[in-house]
Write an enzyme that holds these catalytic residues in place. Structure first.
Site, short mmCIF file in Angstrom:
data_model
loop_
_atom_site.label_atom_id
_atom_site.label_comp_id
_atom_site.label_asym_id
_atom_site.label_seq_id
_atom_site.Cartn_x
_atom_site.Cartn_y
_atom_site.Cartn_z
N GLY A 129 -0.98 15.23 0.14
CA GLY A 129 -0.12 14.97 1.30
C GLY A 129 -0.76 14.07 2.33
CG LEU A 130 -4.32 14.40 3.52
CD1 LEU A 130 -5.80 14.73 3.48
CD2 LEU A 130 -3.79 14.56 4.95
CB SER A 131 -0.51 8.76 2.40
OG SER A 131 0.21 7.69 1.84
CG ASP A 177 3.14 7.61 3.23
OD1 ASP A 177 3.54 8.32 4.17
OD2 ASP A 177 3.30 7.90 2.03
CE1 TYR A 226 12.84 12.51 -0.17
CE2 TYR A 226 13.86 11.01 -1.76
CZ TYR A 226 13.23 11.23 -0.55
OH TYR A 226 12.98 10.17 0.29
P1 ADP Z 1 -0.72 10.63 -2.46
O1 ADP Z 1 0.27 11.61 -1.93
O2 ADP Z 1 -2.13 11.12 -2.29
O3 ADP Z 1 -0.49 9.26 -1.94
P2 ADP Z 1 0.32 9.48 -4.86
O4 ADP Z 1 0.73 10.11 -6.13
O5 ADP Z 1 1.32 8.79 -4.03
O6 ADP Z 1 -0.46 10.60 -4.05
O7 ADP Z 1 -0.81 8.39 -5.18
C1 ADP Z 1 -1.96 8.77 -5.89
C2 ADP Z 1 -2.39 7.62 -6.80
O8 ADP Z 1 -3.04 6.58 -6.01
C3 ADP Z 1 -3.45 8.05 -7.80
O9 ADP Z 1 -2.87 8.63 -8.94
C4 ADP Z 1 -4.15 6.73 -8.09
O10 ADP Z 1 -3.39 5.96 -9.00
C5 ADP Z 1 -4.13 6.03 -6.73
N1 ADP Z 1 -5.38 6.39 -6.04
C6 ADP Z 1 -5.51 7.19 -4.98
N2 ADP Z 1 -6.81 7.33 -4.63
C7 ADP Z 1 -7.51 6.60 -5.52
C8 ADP Z 1 -8.91 6.36 -5.73
N3 ADP Z 1 -9.83 6.93 -4.94
N4 ADP Z 1 -9.27 5.55 -6.74
C9 ADP Z 1 -8.35 4.99 -7.55
N5 ADP Z 1 -7.03 5.18 -7.40
C10 ADP Z 1 -6.61 5.99 -6.42
MG MG Z 2 1.43 8.35 -2.02
#
Ligand code: ADP
Ligand code: MG
Length: 391
Positions: A129-131, A177, A226
């Site tokens: 949830g922290l994007s 975000d 949703y």
């Molecule tokens: P969130 O809610 O945390 O934004 P999402 O599903 O929208 O979750 O996005 C997560 C995706 O972003 C991961 O599956 C990956 O593809 C990419 N991502 C996030 N952090 C990293 C990281 N540290 N290194 C590589 N890819 C990342």
């Molecule tokens: Mg996201």
């Protein structure tokens, strides 16, 4: 985050020193849930958890990336990004779609991208949830701005990143975000009007911290539920428009008007609309409370927002309710609510700094007692938005 480790990683990967170091933060949303698709205001804050990227220009039009946290490398060309393939012609893995999508969206906006060698790492937890995704996108948008020799305003960068996520990664999401990652102001929340795109920074109460608690629950029904909520909001507008012909969205309906006309709505639709209309009022009231230093009222609005998401919008879970209830009984908790779309995910808690440790301990213990599960807790402070780090 240990920048020297990132730099030494870059040097051992590419054999040169990085020219640019970039930090791009994640975000929390303090209030204003499920109002973005109703043209309403949201109240996120960028946080002191971020993606850190070390990058240098490459001589060719190839992008070579090393995603340190997942231990994966990729190389792809900037000349056929539409193909979503690496240099060997294999489909890009999901994680690589985020940076490649940013490159593509920059090209589509008529700006230059350049060959790049980069290593990146992040302390934004994925899916909590922290994007984490917006932080990755923003880090790449900033490095390509540096390498491409152009300069765009922050909102343009945010929209480029949103386009990458919507069109290239294929995840439909609003602008919040990426907006927050681009515009963060230290110790401030950001009042962001998703209709006009106007925004302003509002100081958070001094001596407070933000605590995010992950329920650990991930629900699979999210998309259909949703879509049902969105459809209910559209239905409400359609019916209310018979009496209020000028309205475009629920943002245009006042609470007084809604109370006069709600009997015309099917019961389910009425509940959804009531959440949205009261939530929009809560965001504006919360901003007034922050401005007048009234943290108690701010906290009450967070609790009220949670109750509305639970009872009217019906997107909470027993685990999120437990987290909020437990938090509300711990000394020093000013306010708590679920954050994000719901159906699992995290809560956000505004906590007096002096009580931080006892609060976190109490929340963890209480959650185990109530549910048998552990909660991951992330202590955050509102921080500045994406930036170049001086070397
Ligand atoms: P969130 O809610 O945390 O934004 P999402 O599903 O929208 O979750 O996005 C997560 C995706 O972003 C991961 O599956 C990956 O593809 C990419 N991502 C996030 N952090 C990293 C990281 N540290 N290194 C590589 N890819 C990342
Ligand atoms: Mg996201």
């Amino acid at each position: 985050m240990d920048i020297s480790k990132l730099v030494s990683n870059f040097i051992s990967t590419f054999g040169i020193k990085p020219e640019h170091l970039i930090r791009a933060p994640g975000r929390v949303n303090l209030l204003g849930e499920h109002v973005d698709y109703n043209a309403g205001p949201v109240l996120p804050a960028a946080i002191d958890r971020a993606v850190y990227l070390a990058g240098s220009p490459a001589k060719s039009d190839v992008v070579q990336l090393y995603a340190f946290d997942i231990g994966k490398e990729i190389s792809f060309s900037l000349n056929n990004l539409e193909a979503k393939q690496d240099l060997e012609g294999n489909p890009l893995p999901n994680w690589a779609l985020y940076p490649a999508g940013v490159a593509r969206a920059i090209q589509q906006s008529g700006r230059q991208v350049a060959g790049l060698q980069a290593v990146y790492t992040s302390d934004v937890p994925i899916g909590a949830g922290l994007s984490s995704s917006a932080a990755v996108e923003m880090a790449f948008a900033v490095v390509w701005q540096e390498l491409g020799g152009w300069s765009a305003d922050r909102m343009t960068l945010a929209r480029i990143c949103q386009r990458a996520e919507n069109e290239y990664v294929g995840v439909s999401s609003g602008l919040m975000d990426q907006f927050a990652s681009a515009h963060g102001v230290r110790d401030h929340a950001l009042l962001f009007d998703t209709r006009s795109l106007d925004w302003e920074a509002v100081p958070l109460p001094t001596g407070t911290v933000l605590v995010v608690a992950d329920s650990g629950i991930r629900r699979s029904l999210t998309t259909s539920a949703y879509n049902e909520r969105r459809a209910a909001c559209e239905k409400a507008v359609e019916i209310l428009r018979q009496d209020l012909p000028k309205i475009q969205s629920l943002r245009d309906v006042t609470l007084v008007e809604f109370n006069q006309l709600r009997h015309k709505l099917p019961p389910g639709v009425s509940l959804r609309a009531e959440h949205v209309i009261t939530e929009i009022e809560r965001v504006f009231s919360a901003v007034s409370a922050l401005r007048s230093g009234d943290q108690q009222t701010f906290g009450e609005l967070m609790y009220a927002g949670h109750a509305s998401l639970r009872d009217l919008y019906q997107v909470s879970t027993p685990e999120l309710d437990a987290l909020v209830e437990i938090a509300s009984e711990i000394p020093g908790c000013i306010g708590a609510r679920l954050t994000g779309a719901g159906f699992g995910g995290s809560t956000i808690n505004l906590v007096e700094q002096d009580h931080t440790d006892a609060f976190i301990q109490g929340l963890k213990q209480g959650y185990i007692q109530a549910t048998g599960n552990e909660t991951q807790v992330y202590l955050c402070q509102a921080s500045q938005g994406a930036e170049l780090i001086k070397q």
